[in-house]
Enzyme design. Structure first.
Site, PDB file in Angstrom:
ATOM      1  CD  GLU A   1      -2.636  -1.402   2.523  1.00  0.00           C
ATOM      2  OE1 GLU A   1      -3.734  -1.990   2.464  1.00  0.00           O
ATOM      3  OE2 GLU A   1      -2.126  -1.029   3.599  1.00  0.00           O
TER       4      GLU A   1
ATOM      5  CD  GLU B   1      -7.199  -5.540  -2.106  1.00  0.00           C
ATOM      6  OE1 GLU B   1      -6.834  -5.641  -0.911  1.00  0.00           O
ATOM      7  OE2 GLU B   1      -6.417  -5.578  -3.062  1.00  0.00           O
TER       8      GLU B   1
END
Length: 496
Positions: A187, A381
């Site tokens: 990320e 997600e």
């Protein structure tokens, strides 16, 4: 019952499933092809569109600089192709181990860790000097200290090698999506809340910029701004503090002063530049391929309702009630024709404890709306494994916040959703039955569609990135804009 209707197909949101972390083990061996094949066949029969997989730097380039071994991944990808599934490949430049849900341990390549032995400042460092070996510090992005290469060059060479070695799977459009790893857990963030250093939810986390390279960068920026006396924060507390117990985040704290704002702007801009540079390299590496690039942004929903947004700030998202920390990221994503992939789609505010001052729903609305306002595609997600109707319905709501349009494309639609993650629990019969219903509802009650053109997802060859975005334009993007309205619940419930 699923059907096929031209207009309804325009509401179709493809569903991908994240493969288990250890499919290719730390020794670069594809461990259980037969067991995985059985599960992939079941996923395909359930209407799933594809799978997502971590392609670990620590496995591929473990033998030495530029000594890549793609063979195990090649056989895995060929199996996915045989099973009729598409593939989202994550360029995983981070360590596996130390984060929520990490059940296997895959460190960075040993030759990189060896450099860290003599120069530990290549790793993110908190104020008390603890190093984090999950991901290389942004401070070494452009330092040629890795056998003559910079970190950015390492990432670039890796992606070029991936393209060369997977060219047949790129040409046959099996690999449709390259997720470019930009930090811990893949990320775009700092490792501000590491479980392996004792962080527990809902701690505010800690700034991670105390390695010598980032410290030098900050001191140079402060001097340039006429404040050579400014230092990195020493009043922001520790991992498990609450904001009010720190001088930095408390009401009228340092974060609101000129010095605090300068630091937070610098800290978040380092992250933006990092993402921008690596996406530029990814764009060059995959230029002309029929793939989408994507980046992941973490859903840091705790302390979102507090004025200081402390947990977001320590992670590098300079987001406050009067400053949007996510739209500038969307601007950078748009420059590279990429997708913004966000997490925590399954969470509802009512499920969160009040002491976390958490609002996953408002955060999701803010980030998705910001992406759509910048005219980029947004995907997502779930953050934690869930097998219940409530979680699935929340994901479907976020995928089409204003419901389906029976006459054509809906006003708002996510580009795709990746379900975390394939496991024996998911394949357990009652769990899998409800998951199959979820897939049908994500597909707007339509049969599985093998032709993405039919739901407006044709992928043209990747074009070269646009020009660098000027700072004043990025700064303009920090002005808050109200999010799009969301329905209170989805019109396509799995249990409806």
């Amino acid at each position: 019952m699923a059907t096929s209707n031209k207009n309804m197909l325009l509401n179709y949101v493809p569903v991908y499933v994240m493969l288990p972390l250890g499919v290719i083990n730390v020794n670069n061996v594809f461990e259980d092809p037969d067991g995985l094949k059985e599960q992939l066949v079941q996923l395909r029969a359930a209407g799933v569109d594809g799978v997502m997989i971590d392609v670990w730097w620590g496995i591929i380039e473990q033998k030495g600089p530029k000594e890549y071994d793609w063979s195990a991944y090649k056989s895995l990808f060929q199996l996915v192709q045989k099973c009729g599934l598409k593939l989202q490949a994550i360029m995983s430049f981070h360590q596996c181990g130390g984060n929520v849900g990490d059940v296997v341990n895959i460190p960075l390549p040993k030759w990189v860790l060896d450099i860290g032995e003599s120069d530990p400042d290549i790793f993110y460092t908190n104020r008390s000097g603890i190093r984090n070996q999950e991901y290389l510090s942004i401070g070494v992005d452009n330092k040629p200290i890795f056998h003559g290469r910079t970190a950015i060059e390492i990432y670039s060479d890796y992606m070029k090698s991936f393209r060369e070695n997977m060219s047949d799977l790129l040409k046959s459009e099996v690999i449709i999506d390259i997720e470019v790893g930009l930090g811990p857990a893949g990320e775009l963030r700092y490792p501000s809340y590491p479980q392996n250093q004792g962080w527990q939810f809902p701690g505010i986390g800690e700034f991670q910029c105390y390695d010598k390279y980032l410290r030098e960068s900050f001191k140079a920026a402060a001097a340039k701004a006429g404040h050579s006396e400014w230092e990195l924060p020493d009043d922001a507390g520790t991992y498990n503090d609450v904001p009010e117990s720190t001088e930095f985040f408390k009401t009228n704290g340092t974060y609101l002063t000129e010095k605090g704002k300068f630091f937070l702007t610098w800290y978040s801009n380092q992250l933006l530049n990092h993402g921008d540079q690596i996406l530029d390299e990814a764009n060059k590496a995959f230029l002309g391929c029929k793939v989408k690039l994507a980046i992941k942004v973490s859903g840091i929903h705790w302390w979102y309702k507090a004025p200081n947004h402390a947990a977001e700030l320590t992670a590098g998202y300079y987001n406050l009630d009067d400053r949007d920390g996510y739209r500038p990221i969307a601007k950078i994503v748009s420059r590279h024709h990429a997708i913004l992939n966000f997490t925590c789609l399954e969470m509802r505010d009512s499920e969160q404890s009040s002491d976390a001052h958490s609002s996953p729903q408002k955060l999701v609305q803010q980030v998705l709306s910001g992406g759509w306002r910048e005219n980029i595609e947004v995907a997502g997600e779930n953050a934690l494994s869930r097998y219940d109707a409530t979680a699935y319905n929340q994901i479907i709501l976020n995928a089409r916040p204003q419901g389906v349009n029976k006459d054509g494309p809906p006003k708002l639609r996510m580009y795709g959703v990746t379900y975390l993650r394939l496991s024996d629990d998911l394949m357990q019969q009652s769990n899998f039955d409800i998951f199959k219903k979820f897939v049908v509802k994500m597909h707007a009650d339509q049969d599985y569609c093998s032709d993405p053109e039919k739901y407006n997802h044709g992928i043209p060859p990747l074009k070269r990135s646009g020009p660098k975005i000027p700072d004043d334009v990025l700064n303009e993007a920090t002005k808050p804009i109200p999010p799009f309205p969301w329905d209170s619940e989805t019109d396509m419930k799995v249990d409806g």
